[in-house]
Design a protein around this motif. Structure first.
Motif, short mmCIF file in Angstrom:
data_model
loop_
_atom_site.label_atom_id
_atom_site.label_comp_id
_atom_site.label_asym_id
_atom_site.label_seq_id
_atom_site.Cartn_x
_atom_site.Cartn_y
_atom_site.Cartn_z
N ASP A 27 0.83 -1.20 0.00
CA ASP A 27 0.00 0.00 0.00
C ASP A 27 0.87 1.26 0.00
OD1 ASP A 27 -2.30 -1.48 -0.02
OD2 ASP A 27 -2.58 -1.42 2.16
N SER A 30 2.37 1.57 -3.54
CA SER A 30 1.33 1.95 -4.51
C SER A 30 0.97 3.43 -4.36
CB SER A 30 0.08 1.09 -4.31
OG SER A 30 0.38 -0.27 -4.47
N SER A 83 -4.39 -2.66 -4.75
CA SER A 83 -4.07 -1.81 -3.61
C SER A 83 -4.69 -0.42 -3.76
CB SER A 83 -2.56 -1.70 -3.44
OG SER A 83 -2.23 -0.76 -2.44
#
Length: 277
Positions: A27, A30, A83
């Motif tokens: 996460d 991303s 994500s």
């Protein structure tokens, strides 16, 4: 009180001593990619509505990050898209290759259906422009001799020869970007890293692919051209490749037997074909 209605907003407060929600490494990576390449770059984000363009942009960013010594293991395009969806930055994925980005205020302005229709139109136009032969250079389609609805079985060895023709009056240098295709098992051979295509000449390369599981394989191969005499700026011609793998008999069994017809809306209390007595 006194007939007056009041509204209250209830906010969840953190529990004393509790731990904040865990943010995974994926996460964080991303989100960093989104902030570095897409958040403030409106035109890049719009181009990345096409998943193939998104993959190219992500791979370019990852190459720069790896050169800086960053660990990006486990950040495939599919993982990054998933994500970003969980972080509420992507609203929807359509047909696996069209991305609807979440933009502030979009929901209040237009319906999701109208925005999806507009995004699909932009992606079609963008792909059409990328696939167009230009400046006297012609690249044949990569179809493996298959039609749009043809299905092949897993393990079938597919191959085809594709010609690149230079009908212009100047020589050009040809390079191929097939990183996305190689990740999906499609290989391109017959052209060296920097091949010179003389005026009026044709070169051929071979594309091969062996499907390993049922489903639809989609990938992209980009042919990049640069004029040796600087008569025009560098450009690219793209070929989108799609192969459907499965059981042909099952596919024929599930094929629609009649064309789709939109349902006719009938007003309440009315008949579609009233009978006059």
């Amino acid at each position: 009180t006194d007939g007056e209605k009041k509204s209250f907003v209830v906010r969840a407060l953190p529990i004393s001593g509790g731990t904040p929600p865990r943010v995974s490494a994926l996460d964080r990576i991303s989100l960093r990619f989104y902030e570095d390449c897409l958040r403030d770059a409106y035109h890049v984000r719009r181009a990345c509505e096409d998943r193939h363009r998104f993959t190219d942009e992500l791979n370019r960013w990852k190459r720069v990050e790896r050169q800086a010594g960053k660990n990006l293991r486990g950040t495939s395009p599919a993982s990054v898209i998933r994500s970003l969806q969980q972080q509420d930055l992507i609203e929807r994925i359509v047909n696996g290759d069209i991305i609807l980005w979440k933009s502030p205020g979009d929901g209040a302005k237009r319906s999701q259906r109208s925005r999806l229709k507009e995004v699909a139109r932009r992606v079609r136009e963008s792909r059409g422009e990328l696939e167009k032969n230009k400046r006297g250079i012609e690249v044949l389609e990569v179809t493996f001799g298959l039609g749009k609805d043809d299905v092949v079985r897993a393990g079938t060895d597919l191959g085809c020869a594709v010609a690149v023709r230079n009908a212009s009056a100047v020589a050009v240098e040809v390079t191929i970007n097939d990183e996305s295709a190689r990740r999906r098992g499609l290989t391109v051979s017959g052209i060296s890293e920097h091949t010179v295509l003389e005026a009026g000449c044709t070169i051929k390369f071979c594309a091969s692919y062996v499907p390993k599981c049922e489903g639809i394989m989609r990938c992209i191969v980009s042919f990049n051209f640069q004029c040796l005499q600087q008569s025009f700026s560098p450009f690219a011609i793209v070929r989108y490749i799609s192969v459907r793998c499965g059981d042909p008999m099952d596919h024929d069994l599930l094929r629609p037997t009649s064309p789709f017809k939109k349902k006719i809306k009938i007003e309440k209390g009315a008949f579609l074909n009233p009978v006059l007595v």
